[in-house]
Enzyme design. Sequence first.
Site, PDB file in Angstrom:
ATOM      1  N   ARG A  66       0.675  -1.372   0.134  1.00  0.00           N
ATOM      2  CA  ARG A  66      -0.168  -0.080   0.287  1.00  0.00           C
ATOM      3  C   ARG A  66       0.838   1.270  -0.109  1.00  0.00           C
ATOM      4  O   ARG A  66       0.657   2.308  -0.538  1.00  0.00           O
ATOM      5  CB  ARG A  66      -0.929  -0.106   1.045  1.00  0.00           C
ATOM      6  CG  ARG A  66      -1.874   0.963   1.319  1.00  0.00           C
ATOM      7  CD  ARG A  66      -3.577   0.860   1.732  1.00  0.00           C
ATOM      8  NE  ARG A  66      -3.129  -0.471   3.197  1.00  0.00           N
ATOM      9  CZ  ARG A  66      -2.643   0.565   4.192  1.00  0.00           C
ATOM     10  NH1 ARG A  66      -1.968   1.900   4.102  1.00  0.00           N
ATOM     11  NH2 ARG A  66      -1.764   0.222   5.696  1.00  0.00           N
ATOM     12  N   TYR A 120     -13.232  14.118 -18.661  1.00  0.00           N
ATOM     13  CA  TYR A 120     -13.308  12.939 -18.793  1.00  0.00           C
ATOM     14  C   TYR A 120     -14.742  12.830 -17.488  1.00  0.00           C
ATOM     15  O   TYR A 120     -14.226  14.096 -16.450  1.00  0.00           O
ATOM     16  CB  TYR A 120     -12.467  12.342 -17.938  1.00  0.00           C
ATOM     17  CG  TYR A 120     -12.595  10.634 -17.432  1.00  0.00           C
ATOM     18  CD1 TYR A 120     -12.990   9.846 -18.550  1.00  0.00           C
ATOM     19  CD2 TYR A 120     -12.981  10.128 -16.208  1.00  0.00           C
ATOM     20  CE1 TYR A 120     -13.300   8.275 -18.293  1.00  0.00           C
ATOM     21  CE2 TYR A 120     -12.915   8.747 -16.180  1.00  0.00           C
ATOM     22  CZ  TYR A 120     -13.788   7.961 -16.805  1.00  0.00           C
ATOM     23  OH  TYR A 120     -13.759   7.004 -16.334  1.00  0.00           O
ATOM     24  N   ASP A 192      -3.866  16.457 -17.484  1.00  0.00           N
ATOM     25  CA  ASP A 192      -4.132  14.245 -17.366  1.00  0.00           C
ATOM     26  C   ASP A 192      -3.832  14.328 -18.522  1.00  0.00           C
ATOM     27  O   ASP A 192      -4.594  15.128 -19.605  1.00  0.00           O
ATOM     28  CB  ASP A 192      -5.821  14.693 -17.454  1.00  0.00           C
ATOM     29  CG  ASP A 192      -6.772  12.952 -17.271  1.00  0.00           C
ATOM     30  OD1 ASP A 192      -5.724  12.993 -18.377  1.00  0.00           O
ATOM     31  OD2 ASP A 192      -7.423  12.720 -17.272  1.00  0.00           O
ATOM     32  N   LYS A 217      -4.988   2.351 -19.254  1.00  0.00           N
ATOM     33  CA  LYS A 217      -5.160   3.135 -21.163  1.00  0.00           C
ATOM     34  C   LYS A 217      -4.282   2.460 -21.869  1.00  0.00           C
ATOM     35  O   LYS A 217      -3.552   2.163 -21.770  1.00  0.00           O
ATOM     36  CB  LYS A 217      -6.117   4.215 -21.333  1.00  0.00           C
ATOM     37  CG  LYS A 217      -6.543   5.418 -20.239  1.00  0.00           C
ATOM     38  CD  LYS A 217      -8.091   4.230 -21.298  1.00  0.00           C
ATOM     39  CE  LYS A 217      -9.185   4.869 -20.102  1.00  0.00           C
ATOM     40  NZ  LYS A 217      -9.098   6.007 -19.497  1.00  0.00           N
TER      41      LYS A 217
HETATM   42  C1  LIG Z   1      -9.933   6.261 -18.127  1.00  0.00           C
HETATM   43  C2  LIG Z   1     -10.013   8.191 -18.300  1.00  0.00           C
HETATM   44  C3  LIG Z   1      -9.590   8.555 -16.426  1.00  0.00           C
HETATM   45  C4  LIG Z   1     -10.065   7.616 -15.412  1.00  0.00           C
HETATM   46  O1  LIG Z   1      -9.079   6.300 -15.699  1.00  0.00           O
HETATM   47  P1  LIG Z   1      -9.174   4.726 -14.438  1.00  0.00           P
HETATM   48  O2  LIG Z   1      -8.386   4.713 -15.209  1.00  0.00           O
HETATM   49  O3  LIG Z   1     -10.535   4.926 -15.440  1.00  0.00           O
HETATM   50  O4  LIG Z   1      -9.880   5.215 -13.043  1.00  0.00           O
HETATM   51  C5  LIG Z   1      -9.126   9.798 -16.406  1.00  0.00           C
HETATM   52  N1  LIG Z   1      -9.068  10.746 -16.881  1.00  0.00           N
HETATM   53  C6  LIG Z   1      -8.871  10.002 -19.021  1.00  0.00           C
HETATM   54  C7  LIG Z   1      -8.488  11.255 -19.729  1.00  0.00           C
HETATM   55  C8  LIG Z   1      -9.852   8.766 -19.310  1.00  0.00           C
HETATM   56  O5  LIG Z   1      -9.774   8.149 -20.249  1.00  0.00           O
END
Ligand SMILES: *Cc1c(COP(=O)(O)O)cnc(C)c1O
Length: 399
Positions: A66, A120, A192, A217
């Site tokens: 953790r 998002y 992001d 992703k």
């Molecule tokens: C999918 C996504 C998130 C969230 O990510 P998770 O791994 O599903 O929690 C945040 N920002 C963007 C741009 C995303 O495509």
Amino acid sequence: MSADPRSTPALSTPAETIGPHVARATLAIHGGRTHPAIGEAVVSPLVQSVNHVLSVGTTDGVLYTRYANTPNAVAVQRKLALLEGAEASLVLASGMGATTCTMLALLRPGDHLITSEWIYGGTRRFFEQELPALGVTVTEVSPDAPRQWRRAVTPATRAIFLESPVNPTTRVLDMRPISALAREAGLALVVDSTFASPINFRPLEHGADVVIHSATKYLNGHHDILAGVVCGSESMVDEVRQKMMIWGQAPDPFALWLLERGLKTLDVRVQRQNRNAQQIAEWATTHPRIARVHYPGLPTHPDHALAREMLDGFGGMLAIELAGGGDATPAVLERLRLITHAPSLGGVDSLVSEPRYTSHAHMTPDARAAIGIPDGFLRLSIGLEDPADLIADLAQALE
Ligand SMILES: *Cc1c(COP(=O)(O)O)cnc(C)c1O
């Protein structure tokens, strides 16, 4: 070096590791590691153990999953920091975990956050539902009205959050005036960068303080783990780590191991996804059943010139608007044979989703249309298949 298979991998000092002097494609494979010695594993061993043996009589050296300080975490965090050009990085249990722990580290009750409106859906819900409950006020700015950024700053403002390229519209934001404002006003700029991956864009080179990824992703790239990343200065990343430890957002060693494995092909995957998406976007502009194509690599995209200037690649994400609107999407989705109807993005398999039923389901049709997502809008995450096969699949589904 011991060849004992029970031993954990050596945690080498930064001076010995393969670092920023090599290209990004090389970093993706070797970054943060020492050259393996005779008898040592070529691949980072998976250490699927929550706990590690303690030294006696000291609080130092407590390794616990953790805390994100166990071998698989350390290995992949070094690699990710090098890929983003950051001092440090932290891997968390999800992209949302990365965003929430970063905001918990940056903001206190009474503070104010400025965010882009183009973000998002999950991030938007965190800002609209959870932060106000913690006593943090949030102002949403439309990047279409760039003068609003400065107007939104108050004495309580602590941070600016944005996402670029934008999910799912593929709009690209000009970060330069926003980072200049953040510097001038002493605010943290959090970006992001999930859609770009460090192969196509590195926000720290343009004045960002913190970079966030959903590693679910492109970074992992195979649709088989959930993870998030925060990159920035050592001190910033350490503050996020403190939140992660308390709010319990750490990833599992196996997810970390798979992420490190996925990263090795990041450069080749993203280069191929850039090329595939460009080819499919160009084809889509010629199809009579497709009313609009959103892809930063097309000269018709509103941010094409900016994208050429700022990005090293236009990305694997594109969107189409069907001429038949919302009524036309079910038939197309049901006929696709290669492109899979599923949420998420950035992996080797091409996916399609309809934001009105997924990431933006909590908004009204009018509110979605106002941010560029009318009914009939399909988001495509282009994978590594042969582009001719993907085009043939789309063509037969649109017939
Ligand atoms: C999918 C996504 C998130 C969230 O990510 P998770 O791994 O599903 O929690 C945040 N920002 C963007 C741009 C995303 O495509």
